[in-house]
Design a protein around this motif. Structure first.
Motif, PDB file in Angstrom:
ATOM      1  N   ILE A  32      -1.075  -4.951  14.292  1.00  0.00           N
ATOM      2  CA  ILE A  32      -0.431  -4.160  15.339  1.00  0.00           C
ATOM      3  C   ILE A  32       0.562  -3.243  14.645  1.00  0.00           C
ATOM      4  O   ILE A  32       1.524  -3.710  14.010  1.00  0.00           O
ATOM      5  N   GLY A  33       0.321  -1.958  14.748  1.00  0.00           N
ATOM      6  CA  GLY A  33       1.144  -1.018  13.986  1.00  0.00           C
ATOM      7  C   GLY A  33       0.904  -1.211  12.506  1.00  0.00           C
ATOM      8  O   GLY A  33      -0.240  -1.204  12.044  1.00  0.00           O
ATOM      9  N   ASP A  34       1.953  -1.434  11.752  1.00  0.00           N
ATOM     10  CA  ASP A  34       1.802  -1.652  10.313  1.00  0.00           C
ATOM     11  C   ASP A  34       2.025  -3.111   9.925  1.00  0.00           C
ATOM     12  O   ASP A  34       2.238  -3.422   8.757  1.00  0.00           O
ATOM     13  N   LYS A  35       1.970  -4.010  10.925  1.00  0.00           N
ATOM     14  CA  LYS A  35       2.212  -5.419  10.652  1.00  0.00           C
ATOM     15  C   LYS A  35       0.999  -6.261  11.037  1.00  0.00           C
ATOM     16  O   LYS A  35       0.210  -5.881  11.899  1.00  0.00           O
ATOM     17  N   TYR A  36       0.903  -7.418  10.386  1.00  0.00           N
ATOM     18  CA  TYR A  36      -0.170  -8.360  10.684  1.00  0.00           C
ATOM     19  C   TYR A  36       0.422  -9.614  11.335  1.00  0.00           C
ATOM     20  O   TYR A  36       1.455 -10.132  10.899  1.00  0.00           O
ATOM     21  N   TYR A  37      -0.294 -10.072  12.359  1.00  0.00           N
ATOM     22  CA  TYR A  37       0.172 -11.229  13.123  1.00  0.00           C
ATOM     23  C   TYR A  37      -0.938 -12.271  13.217  1.00  0.00           C
ATOM     24  O   TYR A  37      -2.141 -11.947  13.167  1.00  0.00           O
ATOM     25  N   ILE A  38      -0.514 -13.518  13.405  1.00  0.00           N
ATOM     26  CA  ILE A  38      -1.461 -14.621  13.573  1.00  0.00           C
ATOM     27  C   ILE A  38      -0.984 -15.526  14.711  1.00  0.00           C
ATOM     28  O   ILE A  38       0.035 -15.277  15.349  1.00  0.00           O
ATOM     29  N   ASP A  39      -1.730 -16.586  14.926  1.00  0.00           N
ATOM     30  CA  ASP A  39      -1.552 -17.496  16.057  1.00  0.00           C
ATOM     31  C   ASP A  39      -0.113 -18.024  16.166  1.00  0.00           C
ATOM     32  O   ASP A  39       0.471 -18.503  15.191  1.00  0.00           O
ATOM     33  N   GLY A  40       0.426 -17.962  17.381  1.00  0.00           N
ATOM     34  CA  GLY A  40       1.771 -18.472  17.625  1.00  0.00           C
ATOM     35  C   GLY A  40       1.897 -19.966  17.461  1.00  0.00           C
ATOM     36  O   GLY A  40       3.012 -20.498  17.346  1.00  0.00           O
ATOM     37  N   GLY A  41       0.754 -20.671  17.431  1.00  0.00           N
ATOM     38  CA  GLY A  41       0.777 -22.115  17.237  1.00  0.00           C
ATOM     39  C   GLY A  41       1.309 -22.530  15.874  1.00  0.00           C
ATOM     40  O   GLY A  41       1.683 -23.697  15.691  1.00  0.00           O
ATOM     41  N   TYR A  42       1.371 -21.592  14.948  1.00  0.00           N
ATOM     42  CA  TYR A  42       1.963 -21.913  13.645  1.00  0.00           C
ATOM     43  C   TYR A  42       3.467 -22.170  13.774  1.00  0.00           C
ATOM     44  O   TYR A  42       4.072 -22.766  12.877  1.00  0.00           O
ATOM     45  N   TYR A  43       4.041 -21.694  14.884  1.00  0.00           N
ATOM     46  CA  TYR A  43       5.465 -21.949  15.119  1.00  0.00           C
ATOM     47  C   TYR A  43       5.664 -22.955  16.251  1.00  0.00           C
ATOM     48  O   TYR A  43       6.368 -23.944  16.093  1.00  0.00           O
ATOM     49  N   ASP A  44       5.064 -22.698  17.419  1.00  0.00           N
ATOM     50  CA  ASP A  44       5.241 -23.592  18.571  1.00  0.00           C
ATOM     51  C   ASP A  44       4.031 -23.460  19.476  1.00  0.00           C
ATOM     52  O   ASP A  44       3.829 -22.435  20.131  1.00  0.00           O
ATOM     53  N   ASN A  45       3.239 -24.516  19.513  1.00  0.00           N
ATOM     54  CA  ASN A  45       2.000 -24.481  20.288  1.00  0.00           C
ATOM     55  C   ASN A  45       2.221 -24.768  21.772  1.00  0.00           C
ATOM     56  O   ASN A  45       1.312 -24.600  22.569  1.00  0.00           O
ATOM     57  N   LEU A  46       3.418 -25.220  22.136  1.00  0.00           N
ATOM     58  CA  LEU A  46       3.733 -25.497  23.541  1.00  0.00           C
ATOM     59  C   LEU A  46       5.136 -24.951  23.815  1.00  0.00           C
ATOM     60  O   LEU A  46       6.124 -25.671  23.711  1.00  0.00           O
ATOM     61  N   PRO A  47       5.244 -23.675  24.178  1.00  0.00           N
ATOM     62  CA  PRO A  47       6.544 -22.984  24.193  1.00  0.00           C
ATOM     63  C   PRO A  47       7.438 -23.320  25.398  1.00  0.00           C
ATOM     64  O   PRO A  47       7.746 -22.465  26.233  1.00  0.00           O
ATOM     65  N   ILE A  48       7.865 -24.579  25.454  1.00  0.00           N
ATOM     66  CA  ILE A  48       8.781 -25.017  26.516  1.00  0.00           C
ATOM     67  C   ILE A  48      10.157 -24.386  26.309  1.00  0.00           C
ATOM     68  O   ILE A  48      10.793 -23.917  27.264  1.00  0.00           O
ATOM     69  N   ASN A  49      10.640 -24.372  25.062  1.00  0.00           N
ATOM     70  CA  ASN A  49      11.961 -23.798  24.796  1.00  0.00           C
ATOM     71  C   ASN A  49      12.036 -22.337  25.219  1.00  0.00           C
ATOM     72  O   ASN A  49      13.051 -21.889  25.759  1.00  0.00           O
ATOM     73  N   LEU A  50      10.963 -21.587  24.981  1.00  0.00           N
ATOM     74  CA  LEU A  50      10.933 -20.182  25.396  1.00  0.00           C
ATOM     75  C   LEU A  50      11.078 -20.070  26.908  1.00  0.00           C
ATOM     76  O   LEU A  50      11.820 -19.216  27.418  1.00  0.00           O
ATOM     77  N   ALA A  51      10.389 -20.953  27.639  1.00  0.00           N
ATOM     78  CA  ALA A  51      10.468 -20.924  29.105  1.00  0.00           C
ATOM     79  C   ALA A  51      11.888 -21.192  29.588  1.00  0.00           C
ATOM     80  O   ALA A  51      12.378 -20.530  30.513  1.00  0.00           O
ATOM     81  N   VAL A  52      12.550 -22.151  28.956  1.00  0.00           N
ATOM     82  CA  VAL A  52      13.928 -22.466  29.348  1.00  0.00           C
ATOM     83  C   VAL A  52      14.844 -21.288  29.038  1.00  0.00           C
ATOM     84  O   VAL A  52      15.721 -20.924  29.844  1.00  0.00           O
ATOM     85  N   GLU A  53      14.633 -20.683  27.892  1.00  0.00           N
ATOM     86  CA  GLU A  53      15.456 -19.530  27.515  1.00  0.00           C
ATOM     87  C   GLU A  53      15.227 -18.332  28.440  1.00  0.00           C
ATOM     88  O   GLU A  53      16.096 -17.461  28.571  1.00  0.00           O
ATOM     89  N   MET A  54      14.097 -18.324  29.131  1.00  0.00           N
ATOM     90  CA  MET A  54      13.809 -17.279  30.109  1.00  0.00           C
ATOM     91  C   MET A  54      14.341 -17.645  31.498  1.00  0.00           C
ATOM     92  O   MET A  54      14.151 -16.883  32.446  1.00  0.00           O
ATOM     93  N   GLY A  55      14.962 -18.829  31.604  1.00  0.00           N
ATOM     94  CA  GLY A  55      15.616 -19.182  32.861  1.00  0.00           C
ATOM     95  C   GLY A  55      15.024 -20.345  33.619  1.00  0.00           C
ATOM     96  O   GLY A  55      15.502 -20.700  34.703  1.00  0.00           O
TER      97      GLY A  55
END
Length: 407
Positions: free
Chosen positions: A168-191
């Motif tokens: 995407i653009g000039d960067k390469y990305y891979i699966d978010g599961g390498y960091y957190d496969n069940l993003p509960i913390n993200l949901a809480v941080e979103m309210g």
């Protein structure tokens, strides 16, 4: 209160999440936020658009050629051979640049409507991983650049190195599961203050939930869903059924663990059979050959009588032994009838018994055979090898004996 639906990664198992979604719709349970990783990000985007029929159709027609552009996956003979598919994955991982999932990207582009997505009242967040910077990117709906929604979802679902990394653009990305496969913390941080977490994955990491004052309801499969790298419409339809059944059980509308029973049918059946099972156990308890076994079991678990959980575990073990369909919703009387018919068809355990643990099978065979052969109190061959550690098999044999005696 803000409720979030959190969807894990899990590749070809993703249809399970659509079944859960159907159950939540039937139950009238709505959510304000959706977060997802990998296939959870893909399913979550369709949920934000409130396009259940489209999601059901997508998974109901899933196949390898709907994901990969490689000509290998268009050959019906090759994709029926699991060993050749495994070799294809290995070759792409170690000797190539990863498999191209342009076809999945094209299908997703057809199904996404960015205008509907952005104007939905449901907020959305996903996780992907910046390969060069070696750090996760957690991005919400309003932060995704215009026209790039599809790219970010595909990047989140790029199981590198099996799949080709996403640029995407000039960067390469891979699966978010390498960091957190069940993003509960993200949901809480979103309210979010109330979470429904649907976990289907085997890939990737699962971060510890940092927030203690959040209510979390987990929904996850008890039955096997198959390989995350298997894409098959029949398996996907099974996954949707299992997801629906499991969600309805979590919310108390059905009973069961591996199998699904109409509400209260288990407890009602337990009330009918409990005393009859315990009468046989009491008879066995008088037999000096196994007295010590049952006595030790009762002392170890501090139990004096058969509980509903014991009864359910026994009948579900029998269901697995006789390969009863896990996706059906049963009346318990129907389940009993299928057990009896299957027992008769298998010629008393000689063939086609479907269970991995031979100890369970042998346990039920030994006890059942001896219960039938002669009077319990005079029998000198009743097995005692596994009664302590495989009590479900022990109760299952007695229950089967009662059912067949009633026939």
């Amino acid at each position: 209160m803000k409720r979030a639906l959190v969807l894990s990664g899990g590749g070809g198992r993703g249809s399970y999440q659509i079944g859960v979604w159907k159950a939540l719709r039937d139950l009238g349970i709505k959510f304000d936020i959706i977060t997802g990783t990998s296939v959870g990000a893909l399913n979550g985007a369709l949920m934000v658009q409130d396009q259940y029929d489209l999601a059901e159709q997508f998974w109901g027609n899933i196949d390898y050629c709907e994901v990969f552009s490689d000509s290998f996956f268009k050959d019906n003979k090759l994709i029926k051979n699991k060993n050749k598919i495994a070799r294809k994955y290995l070759n792409a991982t170690f000797f190539g640049r990863g498999l191209n999932i342009d076809t999945l990207e094209e299908n997703l582009e057809r199904h996404l409507n960015e205008e509907e997505f952005l104007f939905s009242k449901i907020d959305y967040g996903l996780i992907l991983y910046d390969l060069k910077a070696r750090k996760p990117i957690m991005i919400t709906k309003r932060e995704i650049p215009e026209g790039k929604l599809k790219d970010f979802i595909i990047a989140s679902a790029t199981v590198f190195p099996i799949f080709r990394k996403k640029k995407i653009g000039d960067k390469y990305y891979i699966d978010g599961g390498y960091y957190d496969n069940l993003p509960i913390n993200l949901a809480v941080e979103m309210g979010a203050t109330d979470i429904i977490a649907v976990h289907i994955g085997v890939f990737g990491r699962r971060k510890v939930v940092k927030y203690k004052d959040v209510n979390i309801t987990y929904i996850q499969p008890k039955s096997q869903l198959g390989s995350p790298l298997s894409f098959n419409a029949m398996k996907a339809k099974r996954g949707m059924c299992l997801g629906y059944n499991d969600a309805m059980k979590v919310y108390g509308k059905y009973d069961g663990n591996f199998y699904t029973f109409k509400k209260d049918s288990i407890i009602n059946h337990y009330d009918i059979y409990k005393n009859r099972i315990e009468d046989i156990i009491d008879d066995l308890y008088t037999n000096p050959l196994i007295n010590s076994v049952i006595s030790k079991y009762r002392e170890t678990r501090n139990k004096k009588e058969l509980e509903v959980s014991d009864f359910l575990g026994a009948i579900e073990l029998l269901g697995k032994i006789f390969n009863l369909d896990e996706i059906k919703i049963y009346e318990i009387e129907e389940f009993d009838k299928l057990l009896v018919n299957s027992f008769i068809k298998t010629n008393k355990f000689r063939r086609t018994i479907n269970i991995d643990d031979k100890n369970h099978r042998q346990m039920i065979k030994d006890i059942y055979s001896n219960l039938v052969r002669i009077s319990i109190k005079r029998n000198k061959r009743i097995t005692n090898r596994l009664s302590i550690f495989h009590y479900s098999a022990f109760i299952g044999a007695i229950y089967l004996y009662i059912l067949l005696r009633e026939k």
